[in-house]
Design a protein around this motif. Structure first.
Motif, mmCIF file in Angstrom:
data_model
loop_
_atom_site.group_PDB
_atom_site.id
_atom_site.type_symbol
_atom_site.label_atom_id
_atom_site.label_comp_id
_atom_site.label_asym_id
_atom_site.label_seq_id
_atom_site.Cartn_x
_atom_site.Cartn_y
_atom_site.Cartn_z
ATOM 1 N N GLY A 39 -4.713 12.291 -1.626
ATOM 2 C CA GLY A 39 -4.595 10.862 -1.380
ATOM 3 C C GLY A 39 -3.227 10.320 -1.766
ATOM 4 O O GLY A 39 -2.517 10.899 -2.591
ATOM 5 N N LEU A 40 -2.849 9.219 -1.160
ATOM 6 C CA LEU A 40 -1.588 8.571 -1.488
ATOM 7 C C LEU A 40 -1.716 7.823 -2.819
ATOM 8 O O LEU A 40 -2.764 7.243 -3.104
ATOM 9 N N PRO A 41 -0.654 7.812 -3.617
ATOM 10 C CA PRO A 41 -0.706 7.089 -4.899
ATOM 11 C C PRO A 41 -0.506 5.586 -4.687
ATOM 12 O O PRO A 41 0.532 5.016 -4.998
ATOM 13 N N LEU A 42 -1.512 4.943 -4.137
ATOM 14 C CA LEU A 42 -1.427 3.516 -3.840
ATOM 15 C C LEU A 42 -2.047 2.695 -4.963
ATOM 16 O O LEU A 42 -2.990 3.138 -5.606
ATOM 17 N N PRO A 43 -1.534 1.488 -5.170
ATOM 18 C CA PRO A 43 -2.162 0.609 -6.170
ATOM 19 C C PRO A 43 -3.516 0.142 -5.650
ATOM 20 O O PRO A 43 -3.818 0.281 -4.463
ATOM 21 N N PRO A 44 -4.331 -0.432 -6.513
ATOM 22 C CA PRO A 44 -5.639 -0.918 -6.057
ATOM 23 C C PRO A 44 -5.463 -2.034 -5.026
ATOM 24 O O PRO A 44 -4.429 -2.706 -5.001
ATOM 25 N N PRO A 45 -6.454 -2.242 -4.169
ATOM 26 C CA PRO A 45 -6.335 -3.280 -3.141
ATOM 27 C C PRO A 45 -6.271 -4.670 -3.753
ATOM 28 O O PRO A 45 -6.758 -4.907 -4.856
ATOM 29 N N ASN A 53 1.093 -13.466 -3.550
ATOM 30 C CA ASN A 53 1.788 -13.674 -4.828
ATOM 31 C C ASN A 53 2.703 -12.499 -5.156
ATOM 32 O O ASN A 53 3.821 -12.685 -5.641
ATOM 33 N N GLU A 54 2.242 -11.283 -4.880
ATOM 34 C CA GLU A 54 3.078 -10.094 -5.102
ATOM 35 C C GLU A 54 4.319 -10.139 -4.221
ATOM 36 O O GLU A 54 5.430 -9.830 -4.665
ATOM 37 N N LEU A 55 4.134 -10.506 -2.953
ATOM 38 C CA LEU A 55 5.269 -10.577 -2.038
ATOM 39 C C LEU A 55 6.262 -11.668 -2.455
ATOM 40 O O LEU A 55 7.471 -11.498 -2.315
ATOM 41 N N ILE A 56 5.733 -12.751 -2.986
ATOM 42 C CA ILE A 56 6.615 -13.817 -3.483
ATOM 43 C C ILE A 56 7.450 -13.295 -4.645
ATOM 44 O O ILE A 56 8.656 -13.542 -4.724
ATOM 45 N N LYS A 57 6.830 -12.544 -5.554
ATOM 46 C CA LYS A 57 7.571 -11.966 -6.693
ATOM 47 C C LYS A 57 8.690 -11.063 -6.208
ATOM 48 O O LYS A 57 9.803 -11.096 -6.725
ATOM 49 N N VAL A 58 8.391 -10.243 -5.197
ATOM 50 C CA VAL A 58 9.415 -9.349 -4.649
ATOM 51 C C VAL A 58 10.522 -10.170 -3.986
ATOM 52 O O VAL A 58 11.708 -9.890 -4.167
ATOM 53 N N SER A 59 10.145 -11.200 -3.240
ATOM 54 C CA SER A 59 11.138 -12.000 -2.532
ATOM 55 C C SER A 59 12.036 -12.783 -3.485
ATOM 56 O O SER A 59 13.168 -13.126 -3.129
#
Length: 93
Positions: A39-45, A53-59
């Motif tokens: 499996g891919l090491p992905l974070p939880p959904p 909110n995560e995308l805002i933090k990145v932006s």
């Protein structure tokens, strides 16, 4: 239109119609060395608001943070499904 995954019976009917023994038969031409073994090491959904909110933090890491769209940016959440609902002609007023 809602996403409704195929049932096991649906899959069996499909496989019989294309004369395949299993889903893996559909991928037999893919070389083994290119197939993912774990499996891919992905974070939880995340829910849609949490993801935004995560995308805002990145932006916020961007050096240019001004927006020239409309009269400004306002902090509000509109679920993505709203766009699809309002584009249906039966909901026009």
């Amino acid at each position: 239109m809602r996403y409704i995954p195929h049932t096991a019976k649906d899959q069996q009917i499909l496989l019989e119609s294309i004369k395949a023994a299993s889903i893996n038969d559909l991928f037999r031409d893919v070389p083994e060395k290119t197939k993912l073994k774990k499996g891919l090491p992905l974070p939880p959904p995340l829910s849609e608001p949490e993801l935004l909110n995560e995308l805002i933090k990145v932006s916020e890491k961007n050096k240019f943070s001004s927006s020239f769209l409309g009269a400004g940016c306002y902090n509000h959440f509109v679920p993505s499904v709203v766009k699809h609902i309002v584009s249906r002609s039966e909901f026009y007023t």
